[in-house]
Scaffold this active site. Structure first.
Site, PDB file in Angstrom:
ATOM      1  N   HIS A 167      50.908  39.492  36.445  1.00 12.62           N
ATOM      2  CA  HIS A 167      50.634  40.921  36.332  1.00 12.62           C
ATOM      3  C   HIS A 167      49.975  41.296  35.007  1.00 12.62           C
ATOM      4  CE1 HIS A 167      50.835  44.945  37.725  1.00 12.62           C
ATOM      5  NE2 HIS A 167      51.913  44.808  38.469  1.00 12.62           N
ATOM      6  N   ASP A 415      36.463  37.186  54.363  1.00 13.69           N
ATOM      7  CA  ASP A 415      36.164  36.239  55.442  1.00 13.69           C
ATOM      8  C   ASP A 415      35.676  34.932  54.833  1.00 13.69           C
ATOM      9  OD1 ASP A 415      35.225  34.808  57.603  1.00 13.69           O
ATOM     10  OD2 ASP A 415      33.935  36.398  58.378  1.00 13.69           O
TER      11      ASP A 415
END
Length: 472
Positions: A167, A415
């Site tokens: 983070h 994709d």
């Protein structure tokens, strides 16, 4: 080998993928004030499920896996700092990113006997069922990995890519950009000769220029020092450590489910909120910021509070992070990789929501908070941090609600060459207490909301959520 509810997870390989080429043998990269505020937060964990119903182990091992590794190596060449580690030498006042030759990203290759359709669906599932698909991000006192990846095959069903990200190094926009870059390069491999390396689209070329983040007051060190007060019950608060905070998680009574807002749902909800607020003439309605984000959070938070136990006096904290790239002066480039977000929150009581106007109450409060952000009232000051700490203390024993993800990221656009993801999950919300947001897969303008609750609470929430939309 591990099993969860008779599901077998076989670990076939744990390897390190290094950049295909490096512009330097070693370098360091400093953390900014927007990084240090997060540096001990638990990692953000996402899963991307790709369905291939005729997937064989041979095709996975001979085609999919080599392409994923090759394209990851190419991607790391562009995102070189992510192949390094977060370190904190004794002579350094704060941690920093350090890359050296042969550094790389840990990649675990696994196989699961679980039901792919069940895990990647929207229905109620055991939250713990997704944990075996999630890679561990290794952190220690001296060093912390930046990202780790797990690729899990489901024979005759598909595969899943799990990514855990630190983070303090990456916010949601940065992680999504990295993942989309990886997917883009993988899909381009077949279009290029072996001697040619595919190049990234201009909007996917990252910027790691830390000079764009100004910190004239040195608030970054205030954030670093503040973390010593939250080292954990088993830690020495005076000891420097890059270990992240210990979090809850893995409770067998927790369920996970995905709920959806259609564009029509959002339109009806906006009209309902406006109608409820119109009765209160204290504020002109034109001042309200009733975006899809505000309406979604207001409705879901309202249902969540009503599904939880406790007295009407129980305090509730609603929080979210705002992206500051376009809000700073001068603006930070949209392709900046690092943290450029700040947390913001409001506090209320359960009683404020326990009527039909609850959703309108939350929507108005969130709207006011966002208007304040747009006016530049909260830009990472010491006062902002102190206010957040005081707000968190004021709801001790109450309900903490937050938001992970965003409808701005288009996570379903990743994709790799075998189709768009069937499902994207933010696993870490079952440790953070946040809801997960994503733009709907069908690009219809709707929203997906991931929720994790105890079984009984999930039943109540589901009923409130569905009935509320029907009665709009």
């Amino acid at each position: 080998m591990a099993s969860t509810n008779k599901v077998i997870i076989k670990i076939h390989e744990v390897t390190k993928v290094t950049p295909s080429s490096a512009s330097a043998a070693e370098f360091s990269l400093r953390l900014t004030l927007y990084d240090t505020i997060w540096f001990k937060f638990p990692p953000v964990e996402r899963l991307f499920f790709y369905q291939i119903t005729d997937l064989t182990p041979h095709f996975f091992n001979s085609v999919i896996l080599p392409k994923l590794k090759q394209s990851l190596s190419l991607t790391l060449t562009h995102y070189l700092p992510l192949a390094g580690n977060l370190i904190w030498p004794h002579d350094a006042p704060k941690p920093f990113i350090y890359y050296s030759l042969n550094d790389g990203v840990s990649v675990t290759v696994a196989e699961s006997s679980a039901d792919f359709t069940h895990l990647s669906g929207n229905g109620v599932r055991d939250a713990i069922a997704l944990h075996p698909l999630t890679p561990e991000l290794v952190t220690s006192d001296e060093k912390a990995a930046i990202i780790s990846i797990q690729i899990t095959m489901f024979p005759n069903q598909g595969f899943c890519i799990g990514i855990s990200s630190h983070h303090a190094i990456l916010d949601g926009r940065s992680t999504t950009m990295f993942f989309k870059s990886w997917a883009y390069l993988c899909k381009q491999l077949d279009k290029h000769q072996e001697e040619e390396e595919p190049s990234l689209l201009p909007e996917l070329i990252p910027s790691f220029d830390r000079t764009v983040i100004k910190d004239p007051t040195g608030i970054d060190m205030v954030y670093v020092n503040n973390w010593f007060n939250y080292a954990g019950p088993d830690s020495d608060p005076k000891k420097r450590s890059l270990k992240v905070l210990q979090t809850v998680g893995g409770n067998p009574n927790w369920n996970r489910a995905t709920f959806e807002f259609t564009r029509e749902d959002i339109k009806k909800l906006r009209n309902k909120v406006l109608s409820l607020l119109e009765e209160n003439k204290e504020k002109p309605l034109k001042q309200l910021h009733l975006s899809t984000f505000v309406l979604t959070c207001a409705y879901v938070f309202d249902c969540l509070v009503k599904s939880r136990g406790g007295e009407d006096s129980r305090r509730i904290m609603f929080g979210f992070t705002a992206d500051y790239r376009s809000r700073l002066d001068p603006p930070v480039p949209s392709n900046y990789v690092g943290n450029c977000v700040m947390s913001h929150a409001i506090v209320a009581t359960k009683g404020d929501l326990m009527n039909e106007k609850g959703v309108a109450f939350v929507a108005e409060k969130l709207s006011d908070l966002i208007r304040g952000i747009e006016r530049g009232e909260h830009e990472g000051t010491k006062e902002t941090l102190e206010k957040l700490i005081e707000l968190a203390k004021s709801v001790e024993g109450g309900i903490l609600l937050g938001v992970a993800g965003s409808t701005q990221f288009d996570v379903y656009g990743s994709d790799f060459g075998w189709g768009r993801p069937k499902k994207v999950e933010i696993v870490s919300i079952d440790r953070s207490g946040a809801i997960g947001l994503a733009r709907s897969r069908d690009a219809s303008g709707g929203v997906e909301i991931g929720v994790v609750l105890e079984k009984q609470e999930m039943e109540v929430f589901s009923s409130l959520y569905v009935d509320g939309l029907k009665n709009q």
